[in-house]
Design an enzyme around this catalytic site. Structure first.
Site, PDB file in Angstrom:
ATOM      1  N   HIS A   1       0.850  -1.192   0.000  1.00 52.31           N
ATOM      2  CA  HIS A   1       0.000   0.000   0.000  1.00 52.31           C
ATOM      3  C   HIS A   1       0.879   1.232   0.000  1.00 52.31           C
ATOM      4  O   HIS A   1       1.949   1.220   0.603  1.00 52.31           O
ATOM      5  CB  HIS A   1      -0.897   0.006   1.248  1.00 52.31           C
ATOM      6  CG  HIS A   1      -2.066   0.920   1.119  1.00 52.31           C
ATOM      7  ND1 HIS A   1      -1.984   2.255   1.443  1.00 52.31           N
ATOM      8  CD2 HIS A   1      -3.318   0.693   0.683  1.00 52.31           C
ATOM      9  CE1 HIS A   1      -3.165   2.805   1.211  1.00 52.31           C
ATOM     10  NE2 HIS A   1      -3.986   1.899   0.742  1.00 52.31           N
TER      11      HIS A   1
ATOM     12  N   ASP B   1      -7.842  -5.592   0.078  1.00 50.57           N
ATOM     13  CA  ASP B   1      -8.296  -6.466  -1.007  1.00 50.57           C
ATOM     14  C   ASP B   1      -7.957  -7.938  -0.816  1.00 50.57           C
ATOM     15  O   ASP B   1      -8.503  -8.785  -1.511  1.00 50.57           O
ATOM     16  CB  ASP B   1      -7.685  -5.992  -2.336  1.00 50.57           C
ATOM     17  CG  ASP B   1      -8.262  -4.658  -2.776  1.00 50.57           C
ATOM     18  OD1 ASP B   1      -9.473  -4.471  -2.602  1.00 50.57           O
ATOM     19  OD2 ASP B   1      -7.506  -3.812  -3.281  1.00 50.57           O
TER      20      ASP B   1
HETATM   21  N1  ACO Z   1       3.984  -7.857  -4.247  1.00 49.49           N
HETATM   22  C1  ACO Z   1       5.318  -7.883  -4.461  1.00 49.49           C
HETATM   23  N2  ACO Z   1       6.091  -6.776  -4.437  1.00 49.49           N
HETATM   24  C2  ACO Z   1       5.497  -5.603  -4.189  1.00 49.49           C
HETATM   25  C3  ACO Z   1       4.115  -5.528  -3.946  1.00 49.49           C
HETATM   26  C4  ACO Z   1       3.361  -6.710  -3.979  1.00 49.49           C
HETATM   27  N3  ACO Z   1       2.040  -6.683  -3.776  1.00 49.49           N
HETATM   28  N4  ACO Z   1       3.795  -4.232  -3.716  1.00 49.49           N
HETATM   29  C5  ACO Z   1       4.933  -3.530  -3.829  1.00 49.49           C
HETATM   30  N5  ACO Z   1       5.946  -4.365  -4.120  1.00 49.49           N
HETATM   31  C6  ACO Z   1       7.359  -3.985  -4.299  1.00 49.49           C
HETATM   32  C7  ACO Z   1       7.535  -3.403  -5.702  1.00 49.49           C
HETATM   33  O1  ACO Z   1       7.854  -4.391  -6.650  1.00 49.49           O
HETATM   34  C8  ACO Z   1       8.678  -2.441  -5.475  1.00 49.49           C
HETATM   35  O2  ACO Z   1       9.884  -3.179  -5.431  1.00 49.49           O
HETATM   36  P1  ACO Z   1      11.235  -2.563  -6.013  1.00 49.49           P
HETATM   37  O3  ACO Z   1      11.509  -1.347  -5.188  1.00 49.49           O
HETATM   38  O4  ACO Z   1      12.224  -3.658  -5.821  1.00 49.49           O
HETATM   39  O5  ACO Z   1      10.958  -2.239  -7.451  1.00 49.49           O
HETATM   40  C9  ACO Z   1       8.436  -1.908  -4.068  1.00 49.49           C
HETATM   41  O6  ACO Z   1       7.638  -2.909  -3.425  1.00 49.49           O
HETATM   42  C10 ACO Z   1       7.672  -0.591  -4.052  1.00 49.49           C
HETATM   43  O7  ACO Z   1       6.516  -0.713  -4.878  1.00 49.49           O
HETATM   44  P2  ACO Z   1       5.869   0.538  -5.593  1.00 49.49           P
HETATM   45  O8  ACO Z   1       4.891   0.067  -6.606  1.00 49.49           O
HETATM   46  O9  ACO Z   1       6.910   1.498  -6.048  1.00 49.49           O
HETATM   47  O10 ACO Z   1       5.161   1.236  -4.354  1.00 49.49           O
HETATM   48  P3  ACO Z   1       3.796   1.981  -4.391  1.00 49.49           P
HETATM   49  O11 ACO Z   1       3.661   2.723  -3.126  1.00 49.49           O
HETATM   50  O12 ACO Z   1       3.644   2.759  -5.635  1.00 49.49           O
HETATM   51  O13 ACO Z   1       2.814   0.725  -4.452  1.00 49.49           O
HETATM   52  C11 ACO Z   1       0.854  -0.500  -4.633  1.00 49.49           C
HETATM   53  C12 ACO Z   1       1.594   0.619  -3.886  1.00 49.49           C
HETATM   54  C13 ACO Z   1       0.609  -0.047  -6.081  1.00 49.49           C
HETATM   55  C14 ACO Z   1      -0.476  -0.704  -3.960  1.00 49.49           C
HETATM   56  C15 ACO Z   1       1.696  -1.792  -4.625  1.00 49.49           C
HETATM   57  O14 ACO Z   1       1.935  -2.223  -3.308  1.00 49.49           O
HETATM   58  C16 ACO Z   1       1.030  -2.912  -5.413  1.00 49.49           C
HETATM   59  O15 ACO Z   1       1.174  -2.968  -6.644  1.00 49.49           O
HETATM   60  N6  ACO Z   1       0.282  -3.830  -4.731  1.00 49.49           N
HETATM   61  C17 ACO Z   1      -0.450  -4.875  -5.418  1.00 49.49           C
HETATM   62  C18 ACO Z   1      -1.781  -4.319  -5.917  1.00 49.49           C
HETATM   63  C19 ACO Z   1      -2.755  -4.075  -4.788  1.00 49.49           C
HETATM   64  O16 ACO Z   1      -2.965  -4.912  -3.931  1.00 49.49           O
HETATM   65  N7  ACO Z   1      -3.391  -2.907  -4.852  1.00 49.49           N
HETATM   66  C20 ACO Z   1      -4.444  -2.534  -3.896  1.00 49.49           C
HETATM   67  C21 ACO Z   1      -3.974  -1.458  -2.966  1.00 49.49           C
HETATM   68  S1  ACO Z   1      -5.264  -1.048  -1.815  1.00 49.49           S
HETATM   69  C22 ACO Z   1      -6.381  -0.239  -2.748  1.00 49.49           C
HETATM   70  O17 ACO Z   1      -6.057   0.484  -3.645  1.00 49.49           O
HETATM   71  C23 ACO Z   1      -7.786  -0.436  -2.461  1.00 49.49           C
END
Ligand code: ACO
Length: 383
Positions: free
Chosen positions: A263, A320
């Site tokens: 998140h 989620d």
């Molecule tokens: N699984 C594996 N790795 C992850 C996940 C995940 N669910 N989420 C983040 N990471 C990793 C990324 O790969 C990244 O790694 P890196 O630095 O080695 O490249 C690091 O964590 C940071 O991720 P970002 O996408 O830059 O962080 P951001 O704050 O933008 O991400 C997000 C937030 C988009 C929600 C992300 O955690 C994600 O994609 N989660 C999966 C989708 C999800 O569950 N979304 C629902 C969120 S709640 C809602 O909106 C209702």
């Protein structure tokens, strides 16, 4: 002196865009408050109608205020014939979020107040939207299942009526309770992507239907609201609990994201996920074999992900992750999860829009230009 390069906040990460008294997300402590009330207390004691009132008006209603608000919601449940026909001709083949987005956009064509930007008209439109979006999602699900339009039942609560219009039968408590819980938990979450895009559209002084249509389009994405569907699909792909570790290890090794984890704001356990997980665990002895299997997969996946990425990377379960098995327990099909999320979040979107319009400022950020300048135009036959 050369201009200093501006700091670019990619994804608006950590940028404050406005002030708001609607919702506090404490991403460090894993706390969430609707208008100051902890989400756990709200989930335990409140109804979706009361939550919608709280978000919009900023206070818990007195009995007569809630009764009047519920009566207004009930009066708006029915759908215009043109919207029913649009759903009927598209629901079976199209993505339900696309049908929902189109239906909500079309609602403005049936609303004489669509262009009235007074606060009073916007509150009436908010009530209309809260009520009708739930009916739209139910009707999309109904037509996907081969049924026809079910007229709303004014004797039922908001979420009971949703299930009634979806299934054509009054819901049993074990169907109604989880849906009500999800309506409450997904109603609001501060400046998330879909709320922000609602505000961007509204900040141009466009109308509420246009603003909410933007929000729906934004919620659809798998990095935001669409993650609940993807998380459940992943659990079905895993199939058997004993495959969970292998699946997740391989996915992470292949740099795939595990949906329902991580998140932008919570760097600890999402408090909504805790409530949903608690409900799921409370179900176990009474649930179907399918729900028990999905729960076991979810629990194994949760444990592994926390071990691998929890403390070390701040990636924890979000709202989620456990939603899928809970919806399955209520008989809701996976493709309706995100539309239902939207039908709940509509109160948050509108509460934010009303608040923002009370002191509106066009949202127009900057970007750092990295292209060339001063190029000489070359006629097409000389390129
Ligand atoms: N699984 C594996 N790795 C992850 C996940 C995940 N669910 N989420 C983040 N990471 C990793 C990324 O790969 C990244 O790694 P890196 O630095 O080695 O490249 C690091 O964590 C940071 O991720 P970002 O996408 O830059 O962080 P951001 O704050 O933008 O991400 C997000 C937030 C988009 C929600 C992300 O955690 C994600 O994609 N989660 C999966 C989708 C999800 O569950 N979304 C629902 C969120 S709640 C809602 O909106 C209702």
């Amino acid at each position: 002196m050369a201009d200093e390069a501006p700091i670019v906040h990619k994804g608006l990460d950590s940028v404050y865009v406005t002030e708001s008294s609607i919702c506090k997300v404490d991403g460090t402590e894993g706390k969430l408050y609707y208008r100051g009330y902890p989400i756990e207390e709200i989930a335990e004691n409140s109804s979706y109608e009361e939550v919608a009132y709280l978000l919009i008006y900023g206070k818990l209603p007195k009995r007569n205020e809630l009764d009047s608000f519920i009566a207004q919601l009930k009066a708006e449940r029915d759908l215009p014939q043109g919207i029913i026909e649009m759903i009927a001709s598209n629901a079976a083949k199209a993505d339900p979020m696309d049908v929902l987005r189109t239906a909500v956009s079309s609602l403005s064509l049936y609303d004489n107040e669509a262009a009235d930007s007074s606060k009073e008209a916007n509150i009436r439109k908010t009530i209309r939207l809260i009520s009708k979006m739930s009916s739209i999602v139910a009707t999309i699900g109904r037509y996907r299942n081969g049924g026809g339009y079910v007229s709303p039942d004014a004797k039922l609560s908001h979420s009971e009526n949703f299930l009634y219009m979806l299934n054509g039968a009054k819901p049993a408590p074990e169907q109604h309770k989880p849906v009500e819980m999800m309506f409450i938990l997904q109603a609001e979450h501060s400046s998330n992507a879909s709320t922000f895009s609602t505000l961007v559209t509204g900040s141009t002084l466009s109308d509420l239907y246009s603003a909410v249509t933007s929000g729906i389009g934004t919620l659809k994405g798998p990095l935001h609201g669409g993650a609940d569907e993807e998380a459940l699909r992943m659990m079905y792909t895993i199939g058997d609990p004993s495959n969970t570790e292998n699946y997740i290890n391989e996915a992470l090794a292949g740099k795939k994201r595990i949906m329902g984890f991580g998140h932008r704001v919570y760097k600890t356990y999402d408090p909504r996920a805790r409530v949903i997980k608690g409900y799921l665990l409370s179900l176990q002895s009474n649930s179907s074999e399918e729900v028990r299997r999905l729960t076991e997969i979810a629990l194994r996946g949760e444990k592994l992900m926390i071990e691998k990425l929890g403390q070390s990377h701040g990636i924890w379960p979000n709202v989620d992750f456990f939603a899928g098995p809970v919806y399955v327990s209520a008989g809701i099909k996976v493709e309706l999860f995100t539309p239902l999320f939207a039908a709940s979040r509509i109160s948050g979107w509108c509460a934010h829009m009303l608040e923002y319009w009370s002191d509106n400022k066009l949202i127009r950020p900057l970007e750092q230009y990295t292209g060339q300048i001063g190029l000489k135009y070359v006629p097409i036959d000389k390129r």
